[in-house]
Scaffold this motif. Structure first.
Motif, PDB file in Angstrom:
ATOM      1  N   ILE A 150      55.076  35.437  50.227  1.00 11.62           N
ATOM      2  CA  ILE A 150      56.343  36.175  50.196  1.00 11.62           C
ATOM      3  C   ILE A 150      56.559  36.638  48.760  1.00 11.62           C
ATOM      4  N   THR A 151      56.610  37.942  48.567  1.00  8.01           N
ATOM      5  CA  THR A 151      56.607  38.536  47.231  1.00  8.01           C
ATOM      6  C   THR A 151      57.817  39.432  47.040  1.00  8.01           C
ATOM      7  N   MET A 152      58.476  39.285  45.900  1.00  9.15           N
ATOM      8  CA  MET A 152      59.431  40.292  45.446  1.00  9.15           C
ATOM      9  C   MET A 152      59.041  40.667  44.030  1.00  9.15           C
ATOM     10  N   ALA A 153      58.463  41.856  43.880  1.00  5.56           N
ATOM     11  CA  ALA A 153      57.993  42.326  42.576  1.00  5.56           C
ATOM     12  C   ALA A 153      58.847  43.495  42.114  1.00  5.56           C
ATOM     13  N   GLU A 154      59.166  43.506  40.833  1.00  5.98           N
ATOM     14  CA  GLU A 154      59.905  44.610  40.233  1.00  5.98           C
ATOM     15  C   GLU A 154      59.069  45.217  39.118  1.00  5.98           C
ATOM     16  N   ILE A 201      56.480  40.333  53.142  1.00  5.90           N
ATOM     17  CA  ILE A 201      56.093  39.047  53.721  1.00  5.90           C
ATOM     18  C   ILE A 201      54.721  39.246  54.344  1.00  5.90           C
ATOM     19  N   ALA A 202      53.720  38.530  53.838  1.00  3.30           N
ATOM     20  CA  ALA A 202      52.348  38.674  54.334  1.00  3.30           C
ATOM     21  C   ALA A 202      51.926  37.393  55.041  1.00  3.30           C
ATOM     22  N   VAL A 203      51.725  37.484  56.351  1.00  7.61           N
ATOM     23  CA  VAL A 203      51.205  36.366  57.137  1.00  7.61           C
ATOM     24  C   VAL A 203      49.691  36.558  57.220  1.00  7.61           C
ATOM     25  N   VAL A 204      48.954  35.706  56.520  1.00  8.13           N
ATOM     26  CA  VAL A 204      47.498  35.850  56.407  1.00  8.13           C
ATOM     27  C   VAL A 204      46.833  34.868  57.363  1.00  8.13           C
ATOM     28  N   PHE A 205      45.982  35.382  58.239  1.00  9.93           N
ATOM     29  CA  PHE A 205      45.385  34.564  59.291  1.00  9.93           C
ATOM     30  C   PHE A 205      44.048  33.974  58.849  1.00  9.93           C
ATOM     31  N   TRP A 227      49.945  41.820  37.344  1.00 10.13           N
ATOM     32  CA  TRP A 227      50.550  41.091  38.461  1.00 10.13           C
ATOM     33  C   TRP A 227      50.851  39.625  38.118  1.00 10.13           C
ATOM     34  N   GLY A 228      51.162  39.368  36.845  1.00 12.01           N
ATOM     35  CA  GLY A 228      51.597  38.032  36.484  1.00 12.01           C
ATOM     36  C   GLY A 228      50.593  37.298  35.621  1.00 12.01           C
ATOM     37  N   PRO A 229      50.938  36.078  35.223  1.00 10.64           N
ATOM     38  CA  PRO A 229      50.061  35.316  34.329  1.00 10.64           C
ATOM     39  C   PRO A 229      48.806  34.818  35.027  1.00 10.64           C
ATOM     40  N   VAL A 230      47.801  34.507  34.237  1.00 14.15           N
ATOM     41  CA  VAL A 230      46.543  33.985  34.770  1.00 14.15           C
ATOM     42  C   VAL A 230      46.787  32.690  35.542  1.00 14.15           C
ATOM     43  N   SER A 231      47.741  31.894  35.086  1.00 11.91           N
ATOM     44  CA  SER A 231      48.022  30.614  35.751  1.00 11.91           C
ATOM     45  C   SER A 231      48.433  30.805  37.204  1.00 11.91           C
ATOM     46  N   ALA A 232      49.050  31.963  37.544  1.00 13.92           N
ATOM     47  CA  ALA A 232      49.429  32.235  38.933  1.00 13.92           C
ATOM     48  C   ALA A 232      48.194  32.494  39.789  1.00 13.92           C
ATOM     49  N   ASP A 233      47.214  33.212  39.223  1.00 16.32           N
ATOM     50  CA  ASP A 233      45.967  33.431  39.961  1.00 16.32           C
ATOM     51  C   ASP A 233      45.216  32.114  40.151  1.00 16.32           C
ATOM     52  N   GLU A 234      45.235  31.292  39.117  1.00 21.98           N
ATOM     53  CA  GLU A 234      44.549  29.992  39.202  1.00 21.98           C
ATOM     54  C   GLU A 234      45.212  29.096  40.239  1.00 21.98           C
ATOM     55  N   MET A 235      46.513  29.247  40.401  1.00 24.88           N
ATOM     56  CA  MET A 235      47.269  28.442  41.362  1.00 24.88           C
ATOM     57  C   MET A 235      46.713  28.611  42.777  1.00 24.88           C
ATOM     58  N   LEU A 236      46.371  29.851  43.155  1.00 25.04           N
ATOM     59  CA  LEU A 236      45.793  30.091  44.476  1.00 25.04           C
ATOM     60  C   LEU A 236      44.293  29.866  44.496  1.00 25.04           C
ATOM     61  N   ALA A 237      43.630  30.171  43.382  1.00 22.53           N
ATOM     62  CA  ALA A 237      42.171  30.031  43.332  1.00 22.53           C
ATOM     63  C   ALA A 237      41.741  28.586  43.569  1.00 22.53           C
ATOM     64  N   THR A 258      42.649  26.682  45.745  1.00 25.19           N
ATOM     65  CA  THR A 258      42.508  26.449  47.186  1.00 25.19           C
ATOM     66  C   THR A 258      41.632  27.508  47.850  1.00 25.19           C
ATOM     67  N   GLY A 259      40.916  28.301  47.039  1.00 20.27           N
ATOM     68  CA  GLY A 259      40.032  29.315  47.584  1.00 20.27           C
ATOM     69  C   GLY A 259      40.743  30.552  48.088  1.00 20.27           C
ATOM     70  N   ARG A 260      41.977  30.787  47.632  1.00 19.43           N
ATOM     71  CA  ARG A 260      42.749  31.950  48.074  1.00 19.43           C
ATOM     72  C   ARG A 260      43.038  32.853  46.884  1.00 19.43           C
ATOM     73  N   GLU A 261      43.594  34.015  47.175  1.00 22.44           N
ATOM     74  CA  GLU A 261      44.002  34.931  46.110  1.00 22.44           C
ATOM     75  C   GLU A 261      45.245  35.694  46.551  1.00 22.44           C
ATOM     76  N   TRP A 262      45.997  36.167  45.547  1.00 21.72           N
ATOM     77  CA  TRP A 262      47.199  36.947  45.824  1.00 21.72           C
ATOM     78  C   TRP A 262      46.829  38.316  46.385  1.00 21.72           C
ATOM     79  N   ARG A 263      47.663  38.803  47.277  1.00 16.62           N
ATOM     80  CA  ARG A 263      47.548  40.195  47.702  1.00 16.62           C
ATOM     81  C   ARG A 263      47.934  41.119  46.559  1.00 16.62           C
ATOM     82  N   ARG A 264      47.300  42.252  46.487  1.00 11.45           N
ATOM     83  CA  ARG A 264      47.697  43.294  45.541  1.00 11.45           C
ATOM     84  C   ARG A 264      48.346  44.408  46.362  1.00 11.45           C
ATOM     85  N   PRO A 265      49.662  44.411  46.480  1.00 16.09           N
ATOM     86  CA  PRO A 265      50.343  45.371  47.360  1.00 16.09           C
ATOM     87  C   PRO A 265      50.058  46.814  46.945  1.00 16.09           C
TER      88      PRO A 265
END
Length: 519
Positions: free
Chosen positions: A245-249, A380-384, A500-510, A512-519
């Motif tokens: 769930i993303t709200m980007a400005e 809101i991205a529901v990823v299957f 799209w934010g700090p490196v620590s945010a990408d590492e947060m998902l990485a 668990t083997g996931r990555e952020w969507r790039r809208p």
């Protein structure tokens, strides 16, 4: 149906016809405190005009402004007219404006001046007599939260907060109060604020504005889930890998730096907007769409929502630095006027949550928000989950990602379904494609602004889209441990404007083997 008189009372066809007609607010008056601010000028006044233009306000509707300006009624009316012409969504019609302007009044005063509230009470009594507003008042507090106590105390002292009982057989007039976020600064302050407001107005008369809940796309999420059997069987942990769930400005703080310092992205957006979107995404189907049933299901979700630990690895925060926003070079946070260079206030925040229910156990919900990101978007991205077996050679599916259902809340309202499809040709190459639904292309009628819907619901006394105090307190219970952890761990990371934010945010998902969507 031929030969049937639909004008006869009790006729089922008449009842069906009446049910389909749009509801219209009854006689009433809205009083706006803080009427000279940007919120009133850019959102509230235009929304009121748009409602009138759509025929949803009664001819007797009245609008009263309360502020320190030494204005006559005509001065305030001109201010409203200017705001309407600049910001209204619907076309300007003189006859609509003339009817609305006839009920516009202004009261000069300060929040702590007893005489000003006496003048306000007299103005409302006069409007009841002249316009037939019936003693029905909505008080919109478009003011800083630190001004709430004195205004609420004055409304209570003067009797404006509670209508007198009109006697046997007569309907008691209603009184309602509308408050804007922030709903407190943490759990303790939220409880104090709720107690303060409920000490004057009962909870059923309190309308806490979260403008995101007034957006058509957010409401369409409920239609998507509960009007279509297509999605229900797979809307659970058996098929969903995770939810983002993303709200980007794409804007910075600008002139709001002084206000924003000490609040930050998590308090400003995650505590209210994003946790409400999470609740609507994860809730069970309600017994009915009555306000009470919707609130029950949202409260169940928030009660079951837990932070994923350790917070060092499952949360991220940052402050933007200078960079490029499209073709424009922009300054960093430390160079924004009014911002403390030593501040730890974050402009980017991301957290990981679990909803500990049978439906969602084990599915991480990633919530993120930030300023000066790649583009303005809320989704809101529901990823299957990936297919358990792919009978293709690996080279045929290199560009194949995970299926995703994306609800775009703004700015391009709609829904996208991402799935794999064969590339035309002799080979069996599979890649991602998108199936897209757009509100703008599918419906000829433009979507109302969020404040139109929310103000209209206030006047109708329809609380479905407004968080109750238990929702507010549960949201703070979820977020408070993150804020406390960040307060103990030094300054936020940094990220370049336009990224799209700090490196620590990408590492947060990485992790668990996931990555952020790039809208």
């Amino acid at each position: 149906m031929a030969g049937v008189d639909t004008t006869v009372p009790g006729n089922p066809l008449r009842e069906e016809r009446d049910r389909r007609l749009p509801r219209i607010a009854g006689p009433c008056c809205m009083v706006i405190f803080g009427v000279t601010g940007d919120l009133s000028r850019k959102k509230l006044m235009p929304a009121i005009y748009d409602l009138a233009n759509r025929g949803l306000l009664p001819p007797s509707f009245a609008l009263v402004g309360f502020a320190r300006r030494d204005w006559a009624d005509e001065d305030f009316s001109q201010t409203v007219l200017d705001a309407v012409k600049e910001h209204a969504r619907t076309p300007f019609r003189q006859e609509v404006w003339d009817q609305l302007a006839a009920g516009i009044r202004f009261v000069t005063g300060t929040f702590d001046d007893d005489a000003s509230y006496t003048e306000l009470a007299n103005a409302l009594t006069t409007l009841d007599a002249e316009r037939g507003t019936g003693g029905n008042y909505a008080f919109y507090l478009a003011i800083p939260p630190n001004a709430f106590p004195v205004v609420l105390e004055q409304l209570s002292r003067t009797g404006l907060a509670q209508a007198a009982d009109p006697g046997p057989g007569q309907r008691k007039p209603w009184r309602r109060v509308v408050i804007e976020k922030p709903f407190g600064h943490d759990l303790e302050s939220a409880k104090e604020l709720n107690a303060l407001v409920n000490g004057v107005f009962p909870e059923e008369s309190v309308f806490r504005i979260d403008h995101y809940l007034g957006k058509e796309t957010v409401q369409n999420l409920l239609a998507l889930r509960f009007a279509n059997e297509l999605f229900e069987p797979i809307w659970n942990a058996n098929y969903v890998d995770h939810v983002q769930i993303t709200m980007a400005e794409d804007i910075g703080l600008g002139g709001r730096a002084g206000y924003y310092d000490g609040i930050g992205a998590a308090r400003d957006v995650i505590q209210n907007h994003l946790l409400q979107l999470l609740a609507l995404t994860a809730m069970e189907d309600p017994v009915s769409f009555s306000p009470k049933q919707l609130q029950i299901e949202k409260i169940k979700v928030l009660s079951a929502t837990k932070l994923v630990e350790p917070l060092d690895e499952t949360t991220a925060r940052g402050q933007y630095t200078e960079g490029w926003q499209g073709s424009e070079h922009v300054v960093g946070l430390q160079d924004e006027e009014g911002f403390d260079p030593n501040s730890r206030t974050e402009t980017y925040a991301a957290i990981t949550l679990n909803v500990d229910t049978r439906r969602w156990a084990g599915v991480p919900f990633y919530l993120r928000t930030g300023k000066r990101l790649g583009r303005r978007v809320t989704e809101i991205a529901v990823v299957f989950k990936r297919a358990p077996h792919l009978p293709f050679d690996a080279t045929m599916t290199e560009e194949l990602g995970q299926n995703a259902l994306v609800v775009r809340v703004q700015p391009d309202e709609g829904i996208t379904l991402r799935f794999g499809s064969k590339v035309p040709g002799s080979g069996m190459e599979v890649r991602d494609v998108n199936m897209d639904f757009s509100y703008g292309e599918s419906f000829t009628e433009s979507s109302p602004e969020a404040y139109e819907r929310l103000i209209f619901d206030v006047l109708l006394g329809e609380p479905s889209l407004f968080p109750v105090n238990e929702e507010v307190e549960l949201s703070w219970r979820i977020l408070d441990p993150v804020l406390e952890h960040w307060a103990e761990t030094g300054k936020p990371d940094t990220y370049e404007s336009g990224t799209w934010g700090p490196v620590s945010a990408d590492e947060m998902l990485a992790r668990t083997g996931r990555e952020w969507r790039r809208p």
